[in-house]
Write an enzyme that holds these catalytic residues in place. Structure first.
Site, mmCIF file in Angstrom:
data_model
loop_
_atom_site.group_PDB
_atom_site.id
_atom_site.type_symbol
_atom_site.label_atom_id
_atom_site.label_comp_id
_atom_site.label_asym_id
_atom_site.label_seq_id
_atom_site.Cartn_x
_atom_site.Cartn_y
_atom_site.Cartn_z
ATOM 1 N N CYS A 128 94.635 8.172 31.238
ATOM 2 C CA CYS A 128 93.933 9.340 31.756
ATOM 3 C C CYS A 128 93.834 10.354 30.616
ATOM 4 C CB CYS A 128 94.706 9.914 32.924
ATOM 5 S SG CYS A 128 94.051 11.460 33.478
ATOM 6 N N HIS A 183 87.381 24.329 22.858
ATOM 7 C CA HIS A 183 87.933 23.336 21.914
ATOM 8 C C HIS A 183 87.212 21.993 21.953
ATOM 9 C CE1 HIS A 183 90.704 20.694 24.422
ATOM 10 N NE2 HIS A 183 90.572 21.692 25.271
HETATM 11 N N1 PLP Z 1 86.846 18.745 32.138
HETATM 12 C C1 PLP Z 1 86.612 17.781 31.256
HETATM 13 C C2 PLP Z 1 85.470 16.849 31.485
HETATM 14 C C3 PLP Z 1 87.420 17.626 30.137
HETATM 15 O O1 PLP Z 1 87.185 16.645 29.262
HETATM 16 C C4 PLP Z 1 88.501 18.530 29.954
HETATM 17 C C5 PLP Z 1 89.426 18.353 28.824
HETATM 18 O O2 PLP Z 1 89.900 17.246 28.571
HETATM 19 C C6 PLP Z 1 88.689 19.550 30.895
HETATM 20 C C7 PLP Z 1 87.846 19.623 31.970
HETATM 21 C C8 PLP Z 1 89.784 20.554 30.739
HETATM 22 O O3 PLP Z 1 89.521 21.389 29.649
HETATM 23 P P1 PLP Z 1 90.634 22.379 29.078
HETATM 24 O O4 PLP Z 1 91.409 21.596 28.068
HETATM 25 O O5 PLP Z 1 89.907 23.506 28.439
HETATM 26 O O6 PLP Z 1 91.460 22.824 30.225
#
Ligand code: PLP
Length: 371
Positions: free
Chosen positions: A317, A199
């Site tokens: 955050c 996404h």
């Molecule tokens: N890592 C980073 C740098 C992100 O920006 C995000 C989402 O905000 C995630 C991990 C987590 O992704 P997911 O929404 O697919 O769990």
């Protein structure tokens, strides 16, 4: 119907690409086979899943396996399991950068319960880690070093290749959260694991993946029917996989066009927000993000005043937990500076007019506040 706000929050999520929607529809409407069934309908769905796996993996190093998961958060949790496998060899230390997304940071901290020492390693005032300092922390007790490619709040790019080299010098593994860079920023091929999310690249929500270098011992995280080589059981959604694959293919096909467009949007934003100060390094960054602050601005009030733009408080955050930003604090910013910061994220479907109109609305509201 109320007018949709100008969407400048592309680090939180991205709109679904029309081509991705089209690629998903047949797997939602017509082809309902379980990709794990042995008959023809199942084999057809399984073939679609494997095409998608290849499309997604083609933007990652070549010598590994890709496991689909429900999100990047799940993929990160899966990857941390590799640390457990190293514990038997006397490695009980995990190092993560202080600016990691909660998905990495909180997963690392949960390993204290498994008897690991967890170090949150500081970053510099520009958001970049000092390799010299990090090199002093990694030792023969270190199982895993986690460092992200592009920071989701401030956009800075870590020297991931050098960090992986430091980890390897001491026999540790290097996990890289490449969520905000995948498909847009070069991913060094010496990392051991990479977590990604559909996404964030104009794909569907509900699917992510972990890429793992061949030969790394990864314990199963979800037990059950043995799917995904027994590492992550559960029936895969061919529609989500096909959407992820198409989104990755588009990133690849449109790489130069997208990059030039994002650069133009970033240049426009810099000139429209020239009175603001950028948080984090100016040079080592992904251009689709800008986190800026202006003295005296009350961002909570700004967000309620400017309903016509969807953007984030720099202090919030990004995980939506409501916790104040640990990233801006790690840069050394004080509470007042953190509360006067906003995050703008540009994407493929934004126009230069979007930036100009959003800047007008935001700057007008700011001037009214400061008057
Ligand atoms: N890592 C980073 C740098 C992100 O920006 C995000 C989402 O905000 C995630 C991990 C987590 O992704 P997911 O929404 O697919 O769990």
């Amino acid at each position: 119907m109320a007018k949709e706000p100008i969407y400048l929050d592309n680090q939180a999520t991205t709109p679904l690409a029309p081509e991705v929607f089209d690629a998903m529809v047949p797997w939602l409407r017509d082809n309902f086979g379980n990709p794990h069934s042995a008959h023809m309908l199942g084999r057809k769905a399984a073939a679609a899943v494997e095409v998608a796996r290849d499309q997604v993996a083609s933007l990652l190093p070549s010598n590994g396996n890709l496991f689909f998961a429900g999100s990047a958060t799940e993929a990160i949790n899966l990857g941390f399991g590799a640390a457990n496998a190293l514990k038997a060899a006397g490695r009980d230390k995990i190092i993560v950068l202080d600016s990691e997304h909660a998905a990495v940071r909180d997963t690392a901290l949960s390993y204290k319960e498994h008897g690991f020492m967890v170090e949150r390693h500081p970053i510099g005032p520009d958001g970049i880690v000092s390799l010299e300092q990090l090199g002093g922390s990694i030792d023969e007790k270190t199982a895993l070093v986690a460092a992200m490619l592009v920071n989701n709040e401030i956009g800075v790019i870590q020297p991931v290749e050098a960090i992986a080299n430091l980890a390897h010098e001491h026999g540790a593994l290097m996990l890289c959260d490449v969520v905000q860079g995948y498909g847009r920023v070069t991913i060094p091929d010496n990392i051991d694991m990479a977590a990604i999310s559909a996404h964030k690249i104009y794909g569907p929500k509900g699917i992510g993946a972990l890429w793992v270098r061949e030969g790394i011992d990864l314990p199963p995280m979800i037990h059950g029917g043995g799917q995904e080589q027994g590492i992550r059981s559960g029936t895969l959604s061919p529609a989500l996989c096909a959407g992820f694959g198409q989104a990755a293919a588009l990133c690849s096909d449109r790489h130069n066009v997208d990059a030039a467009h994002i650069q133009a949007l970033a240049d426009k934003a810099r000139s429209c927000f020239a009175d603001w100060t950028v948080n984090g390094a100016m040079d080592q960054r992904y251009q689709g993000n800008i986190n800026i602050r202006r003295n005296g601005v009350d961002v909570a009030r700004l967000m309620s005043d400017v309903r016509g733009v969807a953007f984030s408080a720099g202090s919030a955050c990004a995980s939506g937990s409501g916790r104040p930003s640990h990233v801006l604090a790690a840069l050394g910013l004080g509470p007042a500076q953190i509360k006067s910061s906003i995050r703008l994220g540009f994407g493929r479907y934004n126009s230069l007019d979007d930036i100009e109109m959003a800047a007008e609305l935001i700057n007008e509201a700011v001037e009214a506040q400061l008057a």
